[in-house]
Design an enzyme around this catalytic site. Structure first.
Site, mmCIF file in Angstrom:
data_model
loop_
_atom_site.group_PDB
_atom_site.id
_atom_site.type_symbol
_atom_site.label_atom_id
_atom_site.label_comp_id
_atom_site.label_asym_id
_atom_site.label_seq_id
_atom_site.Cartn_x
_atom_site.Cartn_y
_atom_site.Cartn_z
ATOM 1 N N PRO A 8 -38.542 52.528 28.042
ATOM 2 C CA PRO A 8 -39.471 51.384 28.109
ATOM 3 C C PRO A 8 -40.344 51.295 29.356
ATOM 4 O O PRO A 8 -40.223 50.374 30.169
ATOM 5 C CB PRO A 8 -38.527 50.193 27.997
ATOM 6 C CG PRO A 8 -37.256 50.668 28.623
ATOM 7 C CD PRO A 8 -37.153 52.124 28.238
ATOM 8 N N CYS A 9 -41.283 52.221 29.472
ATOM 9 C CA CYS A 9 -42.199 52.180 30.612
ATOM 10 C C CYS A 9 -43.143 50.980 30.536
ATOM 11 O O CYS A 9 -43.754 50.612 31.543
ATOM 12 C CB CYS A 9 -42.972 53.487 30.744
ATOM 13 S SG CYS A 9 -43.797 54.044 29.269
ATOM 14 N N HIS A 10 -43.216 50.341 29.373
ATOM 15 C CA HIS A 10 -44.045 49.132 29.259
ATOM 16 C C HIS A 10 -43.466 47.984 30.082
ATOM 17 O O HIS A 10 -44.165 47.020 30.355
ATOM 18 C CB HIS A 10 -44.200 48.716 27.786
ATOM 19 C CG HIS A 10 -42.918 48.393 27.110
ATOM 20 N ND1 HIS A 10 -42.112 49.360 26.538
ATOM 21 C CD2 HIS A 10 -42.287 47.211 26.908
ATOM 22 C CE1 HIS A 10 -41.041 48.786 26.015
ATOM 23 N NE2 HIS A 10 -41.126 47.479 26.222
#
Length: 177
Positions: A141-143
């Site tokens: 989850p780089c968001h």
């Protein structure tokens, strides 16, 4: 970083309400999650660079477990993933990607938070570069990474996709049906 040659990558187009992106996997696990509303060329170019000489095979049945978990997430019914991953990176990239997976659902960390978490507090720029190289959006989850001042920053899938994912995790997102 090792490139895999002559592998078979299975792919499908995941569509769920207003979400649409390509995903790909090897026999070992999910290897790629594409950007929202991008053409097949985004996937084929990534495969050409990272898996030279490999074959892309559309196989909706083989991709079904990945589609199921990603769709459950996009519908707000899943907060973590049980599917296997198959991605390659440098030891530093792998440390950053592991740290991304430790950001709790619905929360955000800054780039400097990640750098501190991996015990490399001076490596904030390198952390940003490693995050930008993440091949499997959403599942790693780089968001959930934002600027130190709380602003949204770059995202391979685009800031609109990042905004929607963060809203989804806060229970504020409603899909355009």
């Amino acid at each position: 970083m090792e490139n895999k040659k002559n592998a078979i990558l299975y792919w499908t187009l995941l569509t769920d309400k207003d979400w649409s992106f390509y995903i790909a996997a090897t026999e070992k696990g999910l290897s790629y999650v594409g950007s929202q509303q991008q053409p097949f060329e985004e996937l084929s170019e990534w495969v050409r660079r990272r898996f030279p000489g490999s074959e892309l095979v559309q196989d909706d049945e083989k991709m079904a477990p990945y589609v199921r978990e990603l769709s459950e997430y996009l519908q707000g019914n899943r907060q973590s993933f049980g599917i296997p991953f198959d991605y390659q990176g440098t030891p530093f990239q792998l440390a950053v990607w592991k740290a991304l997976c430790e950001i709790p659902y619905g929360q955000t960390w800054s780039y400097s938070d990640i750098a501190t978490h991996i015990q490399r507090p001076a490596a904030v720029r390198a952390v940003g570069t490693a995050i930008g190289a993440n091949p499997i959006l959403i599942t790693v989850p780089c968001h959930r990474v934002i600027g130190k001042n709380g602003t949204l920053t770059g995202y391979r899938g685009g800031l609109d996709m990042k905004t929607k994912l963060l809203q989804l995790e806060r229970g504020e997102y409603t899909a355009d049906i």
